[in-house]
Design a protein around this motif. Structure first.
Motif, PDB file in Angstrom:
ATOM      1  N   ILE A  10       0.821  -1.378  -0.255  1.00 16.99           N
ATOM      2  CA  ILE A  10       0.190  -0.002  -0.103  1.00 16.99           C
ATOM      3  C   ILE A  10       0.617   1.601  -0.245  1.00 16.99           C
ATOM      4  O   ILE A  10       0.519   2.102  -0.978  1.00 16.99           O
ATOM      5  N   ALA A  14       2.006   5.155  -2.495  1.00 22.81           N
ATOM      6  CA  ALA A  14       1.395   6.423  -2.111  1.00 22.81           C
ATOM      7  C   ALA A  14       1.123   7.439  -3.332  1.00 22.81           C
ATOM      8  O   ALA A  14       0.654   8.198  -3.530  1.00 22.81           O
ATOM      9  N   SER A  18      -5.880  10.819  -5.680  1.00 19.53           N
ATOM     10  CA  SER A  18      -6.767  11.045  -5.987  1.00 19.53           C
ATOM     11  C   SER A  18      -7.672  12.136  -5.768  1.00 19.53           C
ATOM     12  O   SER A  18      -7.073  12.998  -4.649  1.00 19.53           O
ATOM     13  N   PRO A  19      -8.545  12.886  -6.590  1.00 20.67           N
ATOM     14  CA  PRO A  19      -8.534  14.345  -5.926  1.00 20.67           C
ATOM     15  C   PRO A  19      -9.811  14.347  -5.079  1.00 20.67           C
ATOM     16  O   PRO A  19     -10.672  12.970  -4.742  1.00 20.67           O
ATOM     17  N   PRO A  20      -9.809  15.881  -3.713  1.00 12.45           N
ATOM     18  CA  PRO A  20     -10.302  14.935  -2.320  1.00 12.45           C
ATOM     19  C   PRO A  20     -12.142  14.884  -3.026  1.00 12.45           C
ATOM     20  O   PRO A  20     -12.511  15.926  -4.550  1.00 12.45           O
ATOM     21  N   LEU A  21     -12.709  14.682  -1.833  1.00 14.40           N
ATOM     22  CA  LEU A  21     -13.864  14.416  -2.591  1.00 14.40           C
ATOM     23  C   LEU A  21     -14.804  15.543  -2.513  1.00 14.40           C
ATOM     24  O   LEU A  21     -15.759  15.917  -3.136  1.00 14.40           O
ATOM     25  N   ARG A  82     -18.795  10.377   3.816  1.00 19.53           N
ATOM     26  CA  ARG A  82     -16.827  10.575   4.256  1.00 19.53           C
ATOM     27  C   ARG A  82     -17.156   9.834   6.189  1.00 19.53           C
ATOM     28  O   ARG A  82     -18.116  10.046   6.467  1.00 19.53           O
ATOM     29  N   PRO A  83     -16.862   9.289   6.613  1.00 15.14           N
ATOM     30  CA  PRO A  83     -16.676   8.338   7.308  1.00 15.14           C
ATOM     31  C   PRO A  83     -16.373   8.883   8.618  1.00 15.14           C
ATOM     32  O   PRO A  83     -15.389   9.771   8.419  1.00 15.14           O
ATOM     33  N   TRP A 212     -18.308  -0.382  -1.098  1.00 17.61           N
ATOM     34  CA  TRP A 212     -16.867  -0.012  -0.786  1.00 17.61           C
ATOM     35  C   TRP A 212     -15.956  -1.408   0.275  1.00 17.61           C
ATOM     36  O   TRP A 212     -16.692  -2.003   1.095  1.00 17.61           O
TER      37      TRP A 212
ATOM     38  N   ILE B  17      -0.190  11.479   1.800  1.00 17.30           N
ATOM     39  CA  ILE B  17      -0.890  11.809   0.591  1.00 17.30           C
ATOM     40  C   ILE B  17      -0.393  12.561  -0.567  1.00 17.30           C
ATOM     41  O   ILE B  17      -0.514  12.727  -1.398  1.00 17.30           O
ATOM     42  N   ALA B  60      -9.055  -0.212   2.605  1.00 17.84           N
ATOM     43  CA  ALA B  60     -10.136   0.778   2.158  1.00 17.84           C
ATOM     44  C   ALA B  60      -9.469   2.195   2.676  1.00 17.84           C
ATOM     45  O   ALA B  60     -10.028   2.903   1.813  1.00 17.84           O
ATOM     46  N   HIS B  62      -6.614   3.129   2.167  1.00 13.91           N
ATOM     47  CA  HIS B  62      -5.740   3.895   1.156  1.00 13.91           C
ATOM     48  C   HIS B  62      -6.969   4.215  -0.087  1.00 13.91           C
ATOM     49  O   HIS B  62      -6.813   4.971  -0.705  1.00 13.91           O
ATOM     50  N   LYS B  64      -9.370   4.928  -0.090  1.00 12.34           N
ATOM     51  CA  LYS B  64     -10.416   6.230   0.322  1.00 12.34           C
ATOM     52  C   LYS B  64      -9.935   7.454   1.392  1.00 12.34           C
ATOM     53  O   LYS B  64     -10.610   7.818   1.533  1.00 12.34           O
ATOM     54  N   ARG B  65      -8.845   7.760   0.748  1.00  9.76           N
ATOM     55  CA  ARG B  65      -8.157   8.506   1.170  1.00  9.76           C
ATOM     56  C   ARG B  65      -8.519  10.168   1.364  1.00  9.76           C
ATOM     57  O   ARG B  65      -7.977  10.689   1.782  1.00  9.76           O
ATOM     58  N   HIS B  66      -8.842  10.236   0.218  1.00 12.36           N
ATOM     59  CA  HIS B  66      -9.487  11.234  -0.069  1.00 12.36           C
ATOM     60  C   HIS B  66     -11.038  11.382   0.496  1.00 12.36           C
ATOM     61  O   HIS B  66     -10.997  12.572   0.025  1.00 12.36           O
ATOM     62  N   THR B  67     -11.117  10.669   1.266  1.00  8.48           N
ATOM     63  CA  THR B  67     -12.567  11.246   2.012  1.00  8.48           C
ATOM     64  C   THR B  67     -11.762  12.056   3.678  1.00  8.48           C
ATOM     65  O   THR B  67     -13.048  12.399   4.174  1.00  8.48           O
TER      66      THR B  67
END
Lengths: 212, 178
Positions: A10, A14, A18-21, A82-83, A212, B17, B60, B62, B64-67
């Motif tokens: 993982i 790094a 990916s663009p932020p939510l 968002r969690p 997910w 990030i 998850a 990894h 979903k780290r943009h959340t």
């Protein structure tokens, strides 16, 4: 596989950004507004007497209710994607639009003669309302579900229902400019039903789409 | 305590990030230890292997780290993901459990070490397409770097990175299915 091995893999990944939510939401809001506007102007367009209607409180009140529905649902939806986000407080804003509508219905009950109740409730655009709010709202709903898929909703059924509320509120805001039934009776019964339909579709779809 | 834990983890995750692999590894190690303690306590009935939860949670996190929002606390985010993965694991095994929403505080500060056994993630790895499986296995099980993996498999480093990313995403997707 040992967890340390997984961590190595993982962390080696790094560099993948990916663009932020938040960026996804900005795109989604522009897209859903554009889609709803295009659908509205192609299929319906504003009512012909809109200038005169804009001076009546009942007509304007429709936009307050539908706009508030869309904004409060969208605000909550962003947290549900968002969690661990504090969604409980934002959920209370969802009650603002229904509370306003109940108050408006009470006023309408007081100022309109009981003999007119039925006519105002049924109106003349019932089928149109139940058809075009879902039609205008379906693309915004798909867009919002797409963001949920990109996000990480830990309560997907709820998130999907709120996505439907947001899409329905948005669609109803456009539809309200076409509809000539301005009584809160009509809005409370049929706008609600149409929006609830989209919320139901969202609740059913989100657990599948946004897994997910 | 919780506050400084969160500050450190948030700092590591911000660096990660931005592309810092070593900060990311440190973040994931600390997160794994925290989630392990959290998961052990919630899978005490033995229905689910807590290490599976740890690995699924890391994947998850990894993907979903943009959340995560850069100035938001990171521990509630991590534990919300872990809680979701525990519920999901029980759901896949045809059972439901209830997990208290505000149990985060008591689970902190008790990092735990891994116990070895077969893993769902390992099984999911076996089910990958051969190209992705070769790359992910080289980096995880065999412990090669990106560069070494590229040389051994006769690929470019970019291709290895792409295969690694897709492989991890494919493994994570398997857990979402019934």
């Amino acid at each position: 596989m040992r967890t340390d091995d997984l961590i190595r893999a993982i962390s080696a990944d790094a560099g993948r950004r990916s663009p932020p939510l938040a960026t996804a939401w900005r795109v989604a809001i522009v897209l859903s507004l554009a889609a709803a506007a295009v659908a509205f102007f192609i299929m319906l367009g504003p009512r012909t007497d809109i200038a005169a209607a804009a001076e009546t409180p009942r007509f304007l009140f429709k936009f307050v209710v539908t706009g508030l529905t869309a904004v409060s649902a969208l605000f909550l939806l962003r947290l549900l994607a968002r969690p661990g986000a504090p969604a409980a407080r934002a959920a209370r804003y969802l009650f603002l639009a229904p509370m306003l509508l109940v108050a408006a219905v009470a006023v309408e009950l007081a100022v309109v003669p009981p003999g007119d109740y039925a006519a105002r409730l049924v109106g003349s655009n019932l089928v149109l309302c139940l058809t075009f709010i879902p039609l205008i709202g379906i693309v915004p709903l798909v867009v919002f579900l797409g963001v949920l898929r990109y996000g990480a909703p830990t309560r997907p059924v709820l998130a999907g229902a709120v996505a439907g509320l947001a899409a329905g509120g948005l669609a109803a805001t456009f539809y309200a400019a076409h509809c000539t039934d301005d009584s809160p009776f009509f809005v409370a019964a049929w706008y609600s039903l149409a929006i609830a339909g989209l919320a139901g579709v969202g609740a059913l779809a989100a657990p599948r789409v946004a897994r997910w | 305590m919780a506050g400084s834990d969160d500050t450190l983890l948030a700092e590591l995750l911000r660096s990660a990030i931005a592309g810092d692999e070593r900060a990311y590894a440190r973040f994931l190690e600390r997160t794994a230890a925290l989630v392990r303690g959290f998961a052990r306590r919630r899978t005490a009935d033995g229905g689910v292997d807590p290490e599976d939860i740890v690995q699924e949670t890391l994947l998850a996190i990894h993907l979903k780290r943009h959340t995560w929002i850069a100035d938001a606390p990171v521990l509630p985010w991590i534990f919300a993901i872990a809680r979701f993965k525990i519920i999901d694991a029980y759901r896949r095994r045809g059972r439901r459990i209830e997990i208290d929403v505000d149990e985060v505080a008591e689970t902190l500060a008790q990092p735990e070490a891994e116990r070895a056994s077969d893993r769902d993630v390992g099984r999911a790895l076996d089910a990958l397409a051969p190209g992705q499986r070769g790359v992910v296995a080289a980096i995880t099980v065999e412990g090669y770097s990106i560069g070494e993996t590229a040389r051994r498999l006769g690929m470019t480093e970019t291709a290895v990175r792409v295969a690694l990313h897709r492989g991890l995403a494919a493994i994570a997707r398997k857990f979402g299915r019934d």
